[in-house]
Design a protein around this motif. Structure first.
Motif, mmCIF file in Angstrom:
data_model
loop_
_atom_site.group_PDB
_atom_site.id
_atom_site.type_symbol
_atom_site.label_atom_id
_atom_site.label_comp_id
_atom_site.label_asym_id
_atom_site.label_seq_id
_atom_site.Cartn_x
_atom_site.Cartn_y
_atom_site.Cartn_z
ATOM 1 N N LYS A 84 48.932 65.740 64.242
ATOM 2 C CA LYS A 84 48.633 65.772 65.501
ATOM 3 C C LYS A 84 47.514 65.085 66.230
ATOM 4 C CE LYS A 84 50.018 70.768 65.051
ATOM 5 N NZ LYS A 84 49.821 72.314 65.239
ATOM 6 N N LEU A 85 46.670 64.652 65.413
ATOM 7 C CA LEU A 85 45.705 63.497 66.030
ATOM 8 C C LEU A 85 46.496 62.510 66.631
ATOM 9 C CD1 LEU A 85 42.442 63.731 63.354
ATOM 10 C CD2 LEU A 85 42.985 65.097 65.712
ATOM 11 N N ASP A 86 47.420 62.139 66.088
ATOM 12 C CA ASP A 86 48.179 60.819 66.232
ATOM 13 C C ASP A 86 49.192 61.451 67.524
ATOM 14 O OD1 ASP A 86 48.855 58.273 66.319
ATOM 15 O OD2 ASP A 86 50.738 58.648 65.342
ATOM 16 N N ALA A 87 48.617 61.927 68.883
ATOM 17 C CA ALA A 87 49.467 62.454 69.646
ATOM 18 C C ALA A 87 49.932 61.507 71.003
ATOM 19 C CB ALA A 87 48.820 63.685 70.147
ATOM 20 N N GLN A 88 49.943 60.107 70.658
ATOM 21 C CA GLN A 88 50.172 59.649 72.104
ATOM 22 C C GLN A 88 51.554 59.465 72.288
ATOM 23 O OE1 GLN A 88 50.909 55.217 70.869
ATOM 24 N NE2 GLN A 88 49.575 54.886 72.347
ATOM 25 N N ALA A 89 52.472 59.562 71.562
ATOM 26 C CA ALA A 89 53.943 59.844 72.167
ATOM 27 C C ALA A 89 53.985 61.094 72.769
ATOM 28 C CB ALA A 89 54.721 59.811 70.935
ATOM 29 N N LEU A 90 53.281 62.331 72.129
ATOM 30 C CA LEU A 90 53.416 63.555 72.670
ATOM 31 C C LEU A 90 52.892 63.814 74.195
ATOM 32 C CD1 LEU A 90 54.116 66.675 72.603
ATOM 33 C CD2 LEU A 90 52.170 66.874 71.334
ATOM 34 N N GLU A 91 51.598 63.046 74.291
ATOM 35 C CA GLU A 91 51.028 62.956 75.488
ATOM 36 C C GLU A 91 51.599 62.423 76.753
ATOM 37 O OE1 GLU A 91 47.022 61.786 74.536
ATOM 38 O OE2 GLU A 91 46.504 63.596 73.242
ATOM 39 N N THR A 92 52.019 61.095 76.345
ATOM 40 C CA THR A 92 52.473 60.317 77.222
ATOM 41 C C THR A 92 54.121 60.820 77.505
ATOM 42 O OG1 THR A 92 53.478 58.943 75.556
ATOM 43 C CG2 THR A 92 51.641 58.224 76.689
ATOM 44 N N GLY A 93 54.773 61.519 76.650
ATOM 45 C CA GLY A 93 56.084 62.016 76.910
ATOM 46 C C GLY A 93 55.920 63.065 78.076
ATOM 47 N N LYS A 94 54.999 63.924 77.891
ATOM 48 C CA LYS A 94 54.762 65.006 78.999
ATOM 49 C C LYS A 94 54.510 64.210 80.442
ATOM 50 C CE LYS A 94 52.456 68.506 75.982
ATOM 51 N NZ LYS A 94 51.498 69.119 75.815
#
Length: 386
Positions: A84-94
């Motif tokens: 979950k620390l590698d959350a770049q895709a999740l954050e930018t996806g939102k």
């Protein structure tokens, strides 16, 4: 043009996962030959995925060619370790979804400038999260862009946006968009133009096999997948396999490769090694960080680890790295290079950095050959005296 899918082919990467108990390097053996190296990127926030992959691939290529070692690396490897620390895709996806939704409302209200501003903002997030978002959101981005451009009578770029939306879904219809007759005409013309050509045939392979293949947010089958049909346009590939980190790739608007090869890594089963993030810059790592490195090396079956921190600076991209050797156990000081803004400098700068890691070329001293056993000399028997 860089293609991350060629990493496995270029470097002949090897991988074997084992969750045995880690043993401190110095106690295991005095000097271990370096056969496999892992390049682990720390979580990255502000650099597009393709640029990250390009840098990691460049590091792997130089390590392989100079030191003749197998290399494990890539965004999938980083995801496997950091979770979950590698959350770049999740954050930018939102952020991406929010921008597309807001742009859709702006198009309906004929707020053309606002809609194009929001759509352009969504485009900046696409390289980070395109493989993670649903097909409907990808399609809506380009459909709304086409509608906004048509209100400004920019028919050619609007037609290109329609073609991209249709390349995501060849059966896409414009009915649900309440389009006007002129808009429908441009859409149908774009559809005829795209579908009049033949799609490219792509083979998707993975190690291990049996991974689910998602293309532009839609499930297309499992690996090995033969004859995946892709029409011209950009596409987003994602592979999922139970117990492994997802593997993603962004194919640009160009001829796709004939074969896509993906290496999937088991998810790190232990506590996320946050201490490696906080202690990266410390001259001497504490015992907790060293234990994390030992456990990582043991689980992924490597002889050395290169920790890489990639960050964006005003002058361009900065690359920092540290080398951990298993046996005898050691951790290097930070090596740092400024990659700059041009990819042409990346290869030379990275090669210069990695040349400092000469210990990767070491070989254990050959064990001395045992001396052959010699039979003890026996004195000849003296004849008996009468």
């Amino acid at each position: 043009m860089f293609r991350s899918c060629t990493l496995a082919a270029l470097l002949a990467l090897t991988f074997c996962a084992c969750a045995g108990s880690p043993k401190p390097g110095p106690q295991a053996e005095a000097v271990r030959a370096i056969k496999t190296v892992a390049v682990l990127a720390l979580p990255i926030r502000d650099i597009p995925v393709r640029e990250q992959e390009a840098i990691l691939t460049t590091m792997a290529r130089h390590l392989h060619s100079r030191f003749k070692v197998s290399v494990l690396t890539g965004r999938s490897f980083s995801r496997a370790v950091w979770g979950k620390l590698d959350a770049q895709a999740l954050e930018t996806g939102k952020e991406f979804k929010h921008s597309v939704r807001a742009a859709t409302q702006a198009v309906k209200r004929l707020q053309v400038e606002k809609s194009l501003e929001l759509l352009n903002r969504a485009h900046t997030f696409l390289p980070y999260c395109g493989a993670e978002v649903p097909a409907s959101v990808l399609i809506n981005l380009f459909m709304q862009k086409a509608f906004a451009l048509l209100t400004r009578s920019q028919n050619a770029p609007a037609e290109a946006a329609f073609r991209q939306a249709i390349s995501f879904d060849n059966e896409l219809a414009i009915d649900k968009y309440s389009a006007t007759d002129p808009q429908t005409e441009v859409f149908e013309q774009a559809k005829r133009q795209l579908l009049s050509g033949n799609p490219y045939q792509v083979e998707v392979l993975s190690y291990p096999k049996g991974a689910q293949v998602f293309v532009d947010g839609k499930k297309m089958g499992t690996t090995p997948l033969q004859e995946l049909s892709l029409f011209p346009g950009r596409h987003f590939i994602r592979l999922e396999l139970s117990g492994h980190a997802s593997w993603t790739q962004h194919l640009p608007d160009a001829v796709p490769p004939g074969t896509i090869r993906a290496q999937l890594f088991p998810r790190w089963p232990h506590k996320t090694p946050k201490n490696l993030l906080s202690d990266f810059s410390d001259e001497d790592l504490d015992n907790s960080a060293l234990r994390s490195l030992r456990k990582l090396a043991d689980f992924y079956q490597v002889d050395a680890l290169v920790l890489a921190r990639i960050s964006r600076q005003e002058t361009g991209i900065r690359l920092e790295s540290r080398l951990f050797l298993v046996a005898p156990e050691s951790i290097s000081a930070i090596s740092q290079v400024e990659l700059g803004k041009s990819r042409k400098r990346w290869s030379t700068s990275t090669k210069t950095m990695l040349m400092k890691y000469k210990d990767l070329a070491r070989k254990p001293k050959p064990k001395p050959k045992p001396k052959p056993k010699t039979k003890p000399k026996t004195k000849p028997k003296q004849p008996a005296k009468n």
